[in-house]
Design a protein around this motif. Structure first.
Motif, PDB file in Angstrom:
ATOM      1  N   ILE A   1       0.874  -1.307   0.145  1.00 14.45           N
ATOM      2  CA  ILE A   1      -0.050  -0.170  -0.016  1.00 14.45           C
ATOM      3  C   ILE A   1       0.872   1.219  -0.003  1.00 14.45           C
ATOM      4  O   ILE A   1       1.890   1.322   0.785  1.00 14.45           O
ATOM      5  CB  ILE A   1      -1.183   0.129   1.206  1.00 14.45           C
ATOM      6  N   LYS A   2       0.657   2.232  -1.021  1.00 14.75           N
ATOM      7  CA  LYS A   2       1.591   3.210  -1.097  1.00 14.75           C
ATOM      8  C   LYS A   2       3.013   2.982  -1.052  1.00 14.75           C
ATOM      9  O   LYS A   2       3.559   3.606  -0.545  1.00 14.75           O
ATOM     10  CB  LYS A   2       1.045   4.487  -0.080  1.00 14.75           C
ATOM     11  N   GLY A   3       3.303   1.979  -1.790  1.00  9.05           N
ATOM     12  CA  GLY A   3       4.793   1.650  -2.071  1.00  9.05           C
ATOM     13  C   GLY A   3       5.484   1.031  -0.916  1.00  9.05           C
ATOM     14  O   GLY A   3       6.573   0.744  -0.835  1.00  9.05           O
ATOM     15  N   LYS A   4       4.589   0.485   0.302  1.00  2.00           N
ATOM     16  CA  LYS A   4       5.258  -0.009   1.246  1.00  2.00           C
ATOM     17  C   LYS A   4       4.244  -1.268   1.522  1.00  2.00           C
ATOM     18  O   LYS A   4       3.256  -1.397   1.358  1.00  2.00           O
ATOM     19  CB  LYS A   4       5.026   0.862   2.627  1.00  2.00           C
ATOM     20  N   ALA A   5       5.262  -2.462   1.916  1.00  2.00           N
ATOM     21  CA  ALA A   5       4.717  -3.805   2.015  1.00  2.00           C
ATOM     22  C   ALA A   5       4.435  -3.520   3.724  1.00  2.00           C
ATOM     23  O   ALA A   5       4.808  -3.467   4.439  1.00  2.00           O
ATOM     24  CB  ALA A   5       5.738  -4.729   2.173  1.00  2.00           C
TER      25      ALA A   5
END
Length: 169
Positions: free
Chosen positions: A63-67
């Protein structure tokens, strides 16, 4: 619902993985193989393990570039070879936003297309109402309630088994 992407785990997910996974509220409903506290060493070992299998079966939820969590399909063997277990977890700050329901909806077609299975099932702690709800929402049915067989942190819990069959998608 928050937008998400399912993708392989990467080495640069380590900090996010440890940040999200090092949470007693998550570990509470996981097997003891998901430790608490969750260390960088645990994260490194997991990322390495998650990328071993072919075809691919353990995904990061991004989500939004983050795991921020994970979902996996675990094919069974021997007489259970037409079954796979579904496992999943999500960082606590993403709970209650519809993320996991959407993740499971996205992974179901992949599971039945990729693996020679007829049934996908999830094993849930009896006290984990949110996990029960997310499976029911995705068409899983309660197949079994086995009283007091899970032993975690000095407490016995019921194990609920939910399943969905290929012909019920």
């Amino acid at each position: 619902m928050t937008d998400f992407k399912l993708r392989p785990w990467h080495a640069d997910d380590l900090d996010s993985l440890v940040e999200q996974a090092n949470n007693q509220h998550i570990a509470r409903y996981m097997t003891n193989m998901f430790p608490h506290p969750y260390s960088r060493e645990n994260g490194l070992a997991f990322i390495e393990f998650a990328n071993l299998a072919e075809p691919f079966r353990i995904f990061a939820i991004e989500i939004k570039g983050k795991a921020v969590g994970g979902v996996g399909i675990h094919p069974q063997t021997d007489i259970m070879c037409k079954n796979a277990e579904l496992g999943y977890w999500l960082g606590e700050r993403y709970w209650g936003k519809g993320v996991m329901g959407s993740v499971i909806a996205a992974i179901l077609p992949y599971a039945f297309k990729t693996f020679d299975i007829e049934r996908l099932y999830g094993r849930v702690f009896g006290s984990n109402a949110a996990s029960q709800h997310v499976l029911l929402k995705n068409g899983f049915v309660l197949e079994s309630n086995i009283p007091k067989v899970i032993y975690k942190d000095g407490i016995f819990e019921d194990e609920l088994i939910y399943g969905i069959r290929r012909d019920n998608l």
